[in-house]
Motif scaffolding. Structure first.
Motif, PDB file in Angstrom:
ATOM      1  N   UNK A  86      -7.632   2.235  -0.604  1.00  0.00           N
ATOM      2  CA  UNK A  86      -7.416   0.926   0.023  1.00  0.00           C
ATOM      3  C   UNK A  86      -8.429  -0.099  -0.486  1.00  0.00           C
ATOM      4  N   UNK A  87      -9.687   0.360  -0.584  1.00  0.00           N
ATOM      5  CA  UNK A  87     -10.747  -0.531  -1.030  1.00  0.00           C
ATOM      6  C   UNK A  87     -10.501  -1.037  -2.438  1.00  0.00           C
ATOM      7  N   UNK A 136      -4.547  -5.609   4.671  1.00  0.00           N
ATOM      8  CA  UNK A 136      -3.693  -4.664   3.950  1.00  0.00           C
ATOM      9  C   UNK A 136      -3.071  -3.616   4.858  1.00  0.00           C
ATOM     10  N   UNK A 137      -3.788  -3.324   5.927  1.00  0.00           N
ATOM     11  CA  UNK A 137      -3.339  -2.216   6.775  1.00  0.00           C
ATOM     12  C   UNK A 137      -3.694  -0.901   6.113  1.00  0.00           C
ATOM     13  N   UNK A 138      -3.258   0.177   6.722  1.00  0.00           N
ATOM     14  CA  UNK A 138      -3.528   1.490   6.143  1.00  0.00           C
ATOM     15  C   UNK A 138      -2.201   2.162   5.844  1.00  0.00           C
ATOM     16  N   UNK A 176       0.823  -1.197   0.000  1.00  0.00           N
ATOM     17  CA  UNK A 176       0.000   0.000   0.000  1.00  0.00           C
ATOM     18  C   UNK A 176       0.865   1.259   0.000  1.00  0.00           C
ATOM     19  N   UNK A 177       2.007   1.202   0.711  1.00  0.00           N
ATOM     20  CA  UNK A 177       2.889   2.377   0.771  1.00  0.00           C
ATOM     21  C   UNK A 177       3.524   2.644  -0.601  1.00  0.00           C
ATOM     22  N   UNK A 178       3.788   1.587  -1.351  1.00  0.00           N
ATOM     23  CA  UNK A 178       4.377   1.775  -2.685  1.00  0.00           C
ATOM     24  C   UNK A 178       3.346   2.338  -3.665  1.00  0.00           C
ATOM     25  N   UNK A 229      -7.610  -3.506  -2.476  1.00  0.00           N
ATOM     26  CA  UNK A 229      -7.927  -4.826  -1.937  1.00  0.00           C
ATOM     27  C   UNK A 229      -8.845  -5.582  -2.891  1.00  0.00           C
ATOM     28  N   UNK A 230      -9.775  -4.883  -3.520  1.00  0.00           N
ATOM     29  CA  UNK A 230     -10.654  -5.560  -4.476  1.00  0.00           C
ATOM     30  C   UNK A 230      -9.868  -6.065  -5.674  1.00  0.00           C
ATOM     31  N   UNK A 231      -8.984  -5.189  -6.196  1.00  0.00           N
ATOM     32  CA  UNK A 231      -8.237  -5.557  -7.390  1.00  0.00           C
ATOM     33  C   UNK A 231      -7.244  -6.671  -7.097  1.00  0.00           C
ATOM     34  N   UNK A 232      -6.584  -6.569  -5.938  1.00  0.00           N
ATOM     35  CA  UNK A 232      -5.559  -7.549  -5.605  1.00  0.00           C
ATOM     36  C   UNK A 232      -6.159  -8.792  -4.952  1.00  0.00           C
ATOM     37  N   UNK A 233      -7.455  -8.748  -4.657  1.00  0.00           N
ATOM     38  CA  UNK A 233      -8.115  -9.899  -4.063  1.00  0.00           C
ATOM     39  C   UNK A 233      -7.706 -10.173  -2.628  1.00  0.00           C
TER      40      UNK A 233
END
Ligand SMILES: [Zn+2]
Lengths: 1001, 91
Positions: A570-571, A584-586, A546-548, A574-578
């Motif tokens: 984030x949403x 995932x964290x924030x 997520x940071x990248x 997570x949806x795209x990466x499944x």
């Protein structure tokens, strides 16, 4: 004629107090109580700025500090100008001037807008990629990017305002004065806690204070009336301090918080003079209650960024609090009940609502029924797929959502409008909580992160803790407070609450469209122009962390830190990466929560107060005698004394010559002085210096070299034995504090058995050094009672003496190679003794010299300056100072390191003298030294550390460190400069008086 | 910025103190008898733990005394403070 969208009177706005202000050069009017945003909206102005990358027209989006779009420059081209100010936070005042930023030449015609049409070539990572293209490309882009981008202009004139810092210690700090914060503050204060309540707004009560609906009641009173009474009560507590316009910027460990208090930013400019503008509060609280509320989420669909699109809650605030309609034909788009609160507020104010688009299909609540009663058309199970209108929204296009919410079905329908409110649910403002080191957990039902583990004595309450409805807030707070404050009861234990809010929500991070994603612009980060498409591209290019993704797409990297869109980013990831949201964290929220001015950060530490200046007792004399000063650590040292228009070189040549020909005088008061006493003082010196000290007799001085445990030279200076168990050590000016610290460290931790006491006496003595062939004549006249014969007072010895009644210590020591005396007197006599020396020395042309001449004179003698001729990689052996390293002593700091395999290498850099082929050519300090310029790559042998033109030797001299230099005496080397090569010969570093005859001259 | 309870002065702001690296590294009594490797072990090798770390601190802008601190480096939580020469607590 501009339209006036002011509707019914609001009690928060004083309509009898009219204020004029300028926006982009045009004069408008608002009222006391308005923000710049509400006043612009009342004048029907939505277009305020341009976006960062595509320069798309952007309008006011929110009514608070989370604003991503409406950032303006205040008072452009004046000393009070400030960039990146959120129009939603500026309280208007007479004379306010604001202008759009990020647009050129104007907000209505912006050249960068062309980026919008070029966007296929400006995808995620565009800026990173330009840096990776050949450098010549960058030259072409730079002008264009710099001119058309940029977030405002920094001030070019000195800041006329005053800032300050203030420490506050309290038992309980309450951050946020919404309904939760008010309840917490009252409870804490009532139970005797010293309480501080802060809020970023100018008023108390948060969003409840303008909630006038009969549908929300507490103890049978409309919620705002109930809260108003509570606010009146808390103002009576003597142990409760309230600070408004105070935004907590940072929440550090151990409940240490930084807050910025705004004191004058809301005042007309002519009322600000001589007042503190902003205060940085440094708050240490035993307990912290965070009640920072929540931020409404936008919804992510194609072209969701047009001016005229606002958060639904913002539209409600503009209507209820400011009495302003954001549009005349409003549409609301929602996935939960909160848009209906807005709808009812607008209806009450007589503001027209064209339609409500709700992506939920089966919905039923009191709020919705109430809305339907007012004949407002609700499209249930629909979504917006696109909007039109370049500088202001004029139409939405909607379609029906499929059952699974993944696609749109049926036919398109368009509805005209001039304002769209979006309501995507609520995100708890957990920024401060996470800054403090708190860990979040993800709540699946409504897709929010809420506080989970507290790292210090703190608690989050209300909607920042995920309790969004009035019911939830009022029922949870009493229990939380009782537990947290360890009390038996609160005033709120038996409240009756009436709330019509239904919690159902249909969360779809990226709403479906009838087009493929590549053809759409659903903005996630408005300020940095990051779209859902960019995030998906980043994932396709292989980014997972997520940071990248954040850095690659710049999502959340604007001045607003992506307060609105981070959850959607984030949403979508997570949806795209499944993956699951919780896993995932924030991204990390970093301080400050909202930007701070530099003024607030530095406070009073500006100008001459930026850092402490240390002045010697003789400082005033130096000033009177035209000295130029040099900073040495915190000291101001006399550098040289130009006479009759001399430049530095001329002054230094004159001073150097005078010191060797007749007499010179130097203020050496800045040298570090450490008083060492105790029965083990000699043994202690044996352990910390490289040479032997036990046999030094009383009244004698000795030069000492101090190493680090790694064998590298750390400091040097002369130490004098004053008595059997009493020494005075001198250190370098810059090293005084660290040497004392190091000695204390060894004494306390390694050798606690030694009976030794250390006292810093640097500031207690003034030190006057008189040198030159006539120094003896001068000093013996100043101190007539002392025997100055070589037998009685030889080089490297010390005498107690008196000048009239003034006690002094006189050392015969020399850093110039000349016959020389150092007089130490109590600091407050320093100037008078100095003046006496000058007076007596007149007939010998006694010449005051500064640090530059001192450096030149010692270089002629090849004496090192620690820190100039050494860095932390030089051993005494490297310095050709083997003579000072005792072979007999069993141990001293750094001894063992002097014969590590690395320190005994022959090809270490070693100190040598350098003479130029042309005696008039002076080398540059730091210049590289090579043997062969043709060899590639060129082999660097070392560098020049000290270089001067010696007026006494009438030639250029230099010291340098060269690999294996010790064995290169007489060898010719080259110093390549930008436009020439200088030929040098390696020489003995002692250039003058190798036999030390002058010491006794 | 955390708070350190100086064993001589009491609770003070971290800014009054200076950290001095890992604790309980004793300077060898006979350095000259050590091999290069043994000396290097003393000179260079330091732990850098995420978690509980025993370290030295000095109250620079106060009593100037050195003492030991047991600190969780992941969250700056201080578990124990004890004077120089005292036995480290078992944590
Ligand atoms: Zn202390």
């Amino acid at each position: 004629m501009v339209k006036n969208l002011r509707v019914k009177t609001s009690k928060f706005i004083d309509e009898t107090y009219k204020i004029s202000f300028k926006f982009n050069g045009t004069t408008y009017y608002g009222y006391k109580g308005d923000t710049l945003a509400s006043a612009l909206l009342a004048n029907d102005i939505h277009l305020v700025g341009r976006s960062f990358k595509y320069h798309r027209p952007r309008g006011i989006m929110t009514a608070g500090s989370e604003e991503p779009n409406a950032i303006v420059q205040l008072h452009n081209n004046t000393s009070r100008t400030e960039p990146n100010v959120r129009a939603t936070e500026v309280e208007i005042y007479e004379g306010l001037e604001a202008s759009s930023q990020n647009c050129w030449p104007s907000v209505n015609f912006d050249i960068g807008g062309i980026n919008n049409f070029l966007s296929p070539v400006l995808p995620a990572g565009f800026y990173y990629k330009t840096f990776m293209w050949p450098a010549s490309f960058w030259e072409k882009y730079e002008y264009f990017i710099r001119k058309s981008a940029g977030l405002g202009k920094s001030p070019t004139k000195p800041d006329p305002d005053i800032y300050e810092h203030k420490y506050i210690h309290c038992d309980v700090l309450v951050v946020g004065a919404g309904i939760s914060g008010i309840m917490a503050a009252k409870t804490a204060a009532k139970n005797g806690f010293k309480t501080l309540l802060v809020d970023e707004k100018s008023y108390l009560g948060g969003s409840t204070i303008y909630q006038n609906s009969e549908l929300f009641k507490i103890n049978n009173q409309v919620s705002s009336s109930w809260l108003e009474k509570e606010i009146n009560e808390i103002k009576k507590f003597a142990n409760l301090e309230i600070r408004t316009r105070t935004s907590v910027a940072a929440f550090h460990g151990y409940n240490f918080l930084l807050a910025r208090e705004n004191l004058t930013d809301h005042l007309p400019l002519d009322q600000r003079n001589n007042k503190t503008r902003q205060r940085l509060l440094k708050i240490r609280a035993k307990k912290v209650i965070t009640a920072t509320g929540s931020l409404e989420r936008p919804l992510i669909f194609d072209n969701n960024d047009r001016p005229g699109i606002l958060l639904s809650s913002a539209i409600e605030k503009y209507a209820n609090f400011f009495g302003v309609a954001c549009g005349q034909k409003n549409i609301l788009f929602t996935n939960n009940d909160s848009a209906y609160e807005t709808a009812i507020s607008l209806f009450q104010k007589g503001i027209h609502i064209e339609a409500i688009i709700d992506n939920r299909e089966d919905i039923d609540s009191k709020l919705i029924k109430e809305t339907e009663k007012n004949n407002i058309k609700i499209y249930k199970g629909y979504t917006i797929i696109n909007t039109t209108g370049y500088k202001r929204i004029n139409k939405i296009i909607i379609m029906q959502l499929s059952k699974d919410g993944q696609k749109v079905v049926g036919s398109k329908k368009s509805i005209t409008c001039d304002c769209l409110g979006v309501a995507g649910g609520w995100t708890p403002a957990v920024h401060l909580f996470t800054q403090s080191g708190g860990k979040l957990k993800f709540r699946d039902e409504d897709q929010v992160f809420i506080p989970n583990k507290y790292p210090s004595d703190q608690i989050s309450i209300g909607s920042c803790n995920g309790d969004f409805t009035l019911n939830e807030i009022l029922s949870s707070i009493p229990e939380i407070l009782k537990d947290f404050l360890n009390i038996k009861k609160t005033d709120y234990d038996n409240l009756e609450v009436q709330s019509s809010f239904n919690k159902s929500k249909r969360n779809i991070w990226l709403l479906p469209s009838d087009k493929i994603i590549g053809k759409t612009k659903p903005f996630v980060d408005y300020q940095n122009d990051a779209t859902a498409k960019d995030i998906k591209l980043a994932l396709r290019e292989g980014f997972r962390s997520i940071e990248h993704v954040k850095r690659y797409t710049t999502t959340g990297m604007g001045t607003d830190q992506g307060k609105l869109g981070n959850m959607h980013a984030l949403g979508i990831i997570s949806e795209t990466a499944g993956s699951k949201m919780g896993e995932l964290g924030t991204t990390t929220f970093r301080p400050p929560y909202t930007p701070l001015t530099f003024g607030t950060i530095v406070g009073r530490n500006v100008g001459e107060y930026f850092d402490i200046f240390r002045r010697t007792p003789i400082h005033d004399w130096h000033i009177k005698n035209n000295a130029e000063f040099e900073n040495v650590g915190q000291w101001k040292r006399a550098w040289y004394y130009p006479k009759n228009g001399e430049n530095m070189h001329e002054a230094v040549q004159r001073e150097s010559k005078a010191a060797r020909d007749s007499a010179g005088i130097l203020d050496a008061s800045t040298l570090g002085k450490i008083d060492i006493q105790g029965t083990d003082a000699s043994e202690f010196l044996n352990r910390v210096y490289t040479n032997a000290w036990s046999k030094l007799s009383i009244g004698k001085c000795r030069y000492g070299l101090m190493l680090n445990e790694d064998g590298m030279v750390y400091d040097d200076g002369v130490t004098t034995r004053l008595d059997e168990n009493h020494y005075i050590m001198t250190t370098t000016t810059g090293g005084a504090a660290t040497v004392l610290g190091k000695l204390e460290d060894y004494l306390q931790t390694e050798w606690p058995e030694l009976d030794v006491y250390l006292t810093s006496v640097t500031d207690h003595y003034a030190t006057i050094s008189v040198c030159g062939p006539n120094s003896k004549k001068i000093v013996s006249t100043v101190i007539p009672d002392l025997d100055f014969s070589d037998e009685s007072f030889p080089h490297m010895s010390f005498k107690n003496a008196k000048i009239d009644k003034i006690k002094c210590r006189v050392m015969r020591i020399s850093f110039t190679g000349e016959h020389s005396y150092e007089i130490n007197v109590q600091a407050n006599y320093g100037k008078s003794v100095w003046e006496k020396c000058i007076e007596v020395g007149k007939e010998f042309n006694i010449t005051p010299y500064g640090t530059e001449t001192m450096h030149l004179l010692r270089a002629e003698k090849g004496f090192i300056i620690v820190g100039q001729d050494t860095d932390a990689t030089m051993t005494p052996i490297d310095l050709q100072m083997d003579w000072i390293v005792s072979k007999k002593k069993y141990d001293f700091i750094g001894k063992r390191s002097l014969y590590r395999s690395d320190t005994i290498k022959e090809d270490r850099k070693q100190l040598v003298g350098l003479l130029t082929e042309n005696p008039d050519e002076v080398l540059e300090e730091g210049a590289q030294i090579v043997a062969d310029v043709k060899k590639t790559p060129v082999e660097m042998l070392g560098h020049v550390t000290s270089s001067y033109y010696s007026p006494n030797l009438k030639k250029s001299i230099a010291l340098g460190v060269i690999r294996g230099g010790k064995n290169m005496l007489g060898q010719k080397l080259i110093i390549p400069m930008e436009n020439k090569q200088i030929n040098v010969t390696v020489a003995d570093p002692v250039f003058l008086d190798k036999e030390n005859k002058r010491l006794n001259a | 910025m955390f708070i350190i309870n100086c064993p001589y002065c009491g609770e003070r702001e971290q800014s009054e103190f200076k950290a001095g690296g890992e604790a309980h590294i004793i300077r060898p009594k006979q350095p000259t008898e050590l091999s290069d490797d043994q000396w290097a072990e003393y000179l260079f090798m330091r732990k850098n733990i995420k978690g509980i770390q025993f370290e030295r601190w000095v109250h620079t802008h106060g009593c100037r005394k050195w003492f030991n601190v047991v600190r969780d480096t992941s969250n700056d939580d201080i578990k124990a403070i004890y004077k120089m020469g005292e036995k480290p607590p078992i944590i």
